[in-house]
Design a protein around this motif. Structure first.
Motif, mmCIF file in Angstrom:
data_model
loop_
_atom_site.group_PDB
_atom_site.id
_atom_site.type_symbol
_atom_site.label_atom_id
_atom_site.label_comp_id
_atom_site.label_asym_id
_atom_site.label_seq_id
_atom_site.Cartn_x
_atom_site.Cartn_y
_atom_site.Cartn_z
ATOM 1 N N MET A 120 0.748 -1.116 -0.016
ATOM 2 C CA MET A 120 0.064 0.002 -0.201
ATOM 3 C C MET A 120 0.987 1.185 0.059
ATOM 4 O O MET A 120 0.606 2.086 -0.808
ATOM 5 N N ARG A 124 0.997 4.048 -3.168
ATOM 6 C CA ARG A 124 0.802 5.500 -2.714
ATOM 7 C C ARG A 124 1.858 6.458 -3.172
ATOM 8 O O ARG A 124 1.739 7.574 -3.678
ATOM 9 N N TYR A 143 -4.146 -5.834 -2.421
ATOM 10 C CA TYR A 143 -5.527 -6.252 -2.269
ATOM 11 C C TYR A 143 -5.413 -7.851 -2.007
ATOM 12 O O TYR A 143 -6.244 -8.602 -1.249
ATOM 13 N N LYS A 153 -9.676 -4.624 6.369
ATOM 14 C CA LYS A 153 -9.444 -3.108 6.398
ATOM 15 C C LYS A 153 -8.566 -2.868 5.069
ATOM 16 O O LYS A 153 -8.904 -1.815 4.650
ATOM 17 N N THR A 154 -7.324 -3.594 5.030
ATOM 18 C CA THR A 154 -6.456 -3.292 3.967
ATOM 19 C C THR A 154 -7.183 -3.408 2.609
ATOM 20 O O THR A 154 -6.933 -2.923 1.670
ATOM 21 N N GLU A 156 -10.306 -2.986 1.901
ATOM 22 C CA GLU A 156 -11.321 -1.923 1.522
ATOM 23 C C GLU A 156 -10.261 -0.821 1.206
ATOM 24 O O GLU A 156 -10.789 0.251 0.433
ATOM 25 N N GLU A 157 -9.150 -0.263 1.839
ATOM 26 C CA GLU A 157 -8.253 0.596 1.642
ATOM 27 C C GLU A 157 -7.614 0.572 0.141
ATOM 28 O O GLU A 157 -7.692 1.582 -0.471
ATOM 29 N N VAL A 160 -10.442 1.325 -2.452
ATOM 30 C CA VAL A 160 -10.439 2.842 -2.626
ATOM 31 C C VAL A 160 -9.221 3.539 -3.200
ATOM 32 O O VAL A 160 -9.462 4.297 -4.253
ATOM 33 N N GLU A 161 -8.141 2.998 -3.134
ATOM 34 C CA GLU A 161 -6.722 3.482 -3.643
ATOM 35 C C GLU A 161 -6.845 3.357 -5.167
ATOM 36 O O GLU A 161 -6.439 4.142 -5.948
ATOM 37 N N LYS A 164 -9.270 5.824 -6.688
ATOM 38 C CA LYS A 164 -8.477 7.115 -6.847
ATOM 39 C C LYS A 164 -7.731 7.247 -8.032
ATOM 40 O O LYS A 164 -7.550 8.184 -8.595
#
Length: 167
Positions: A120, A124, A143, A153-154, A156-157, A160-161, A164
């Motif tokens: 992640m 980013r 993922y 949690k990861t 979902e993050e 989302v990323e 984006k």
């Protein structure tokens, strides 16, 4: 060891004053005990949000101590903290390199949760350098690792990323 654990518990509860007090006690008790690197990692984590430069300094010191002690897990944590601090300081190339170094170490230990954090962070950092297609690949890998580890949690993050950076 007990003082280190107490510091961690207080930090997790959001009581930074008590956490700092217990880290200081742990450092007093620990004279060449082999856990200094872990203590400096904890200190870096404590100040990361409010003072990324101090976090960087603590994490670099921890990295040296952990390398000298041969503690690969804590070395990876130091690298990840350096990466997190670099990211907050908007030094995305250094962040990318440090996340990559952490990933290499975490792969050796098979720490799935940490591998997904590294991926992640890489995604980013690469996205902030304008390399969106490459960033998507890291988020997809994160993922997959998170899915295998059952880390919702990861998952979902990462989703989302991906949204984006995907046009």
């Amino acid at each position: 060891e007990a003082a280190y654990r107490k510091a961690g518990y207080y930090l997790d509860d959001g009581n930074e004053t008590e956490a700092q007090s217990w880290v200081n006690k742990a450092l007093e008790y620990c004279h060449a005990c082999g856990a200094e690197g872990r203590l400096y990692n904890l200190m870096a984590r404590m100040v990361l949000a409010g003072n990324p430069q101090d976090a960087m300094n603590h994490a670099r010191h921890a990295l040296t101590l952990n390398r000298n002690a041969g503690d690969k897990n804590e070395e990876a944590n130091s690298q990840r903290l350096i990466a997190d601090a670099s990211f907050k300081l908007e030094d995305f190339k250094t962040a990318q390199q440090s996340y990559d170094d952490a990933l290499r170490l975490d792969k050796e230990s098979g720490a799935a949760a940490k591998i997904s954090l590294d991926l992640m962070g890489l995604g980013r950092s690469i996205a902030r350098q304008g390399r969106r297609a490459e960033a998507v690949e890291y988020f997809q890998r994160a993922y997959s690792v998170a899915e295998g580890a059952g880390d919702t949690k990861t998952l979902e993050e990462a989703a989302v990323e991906i949204k984006k950076v995907t046009p």
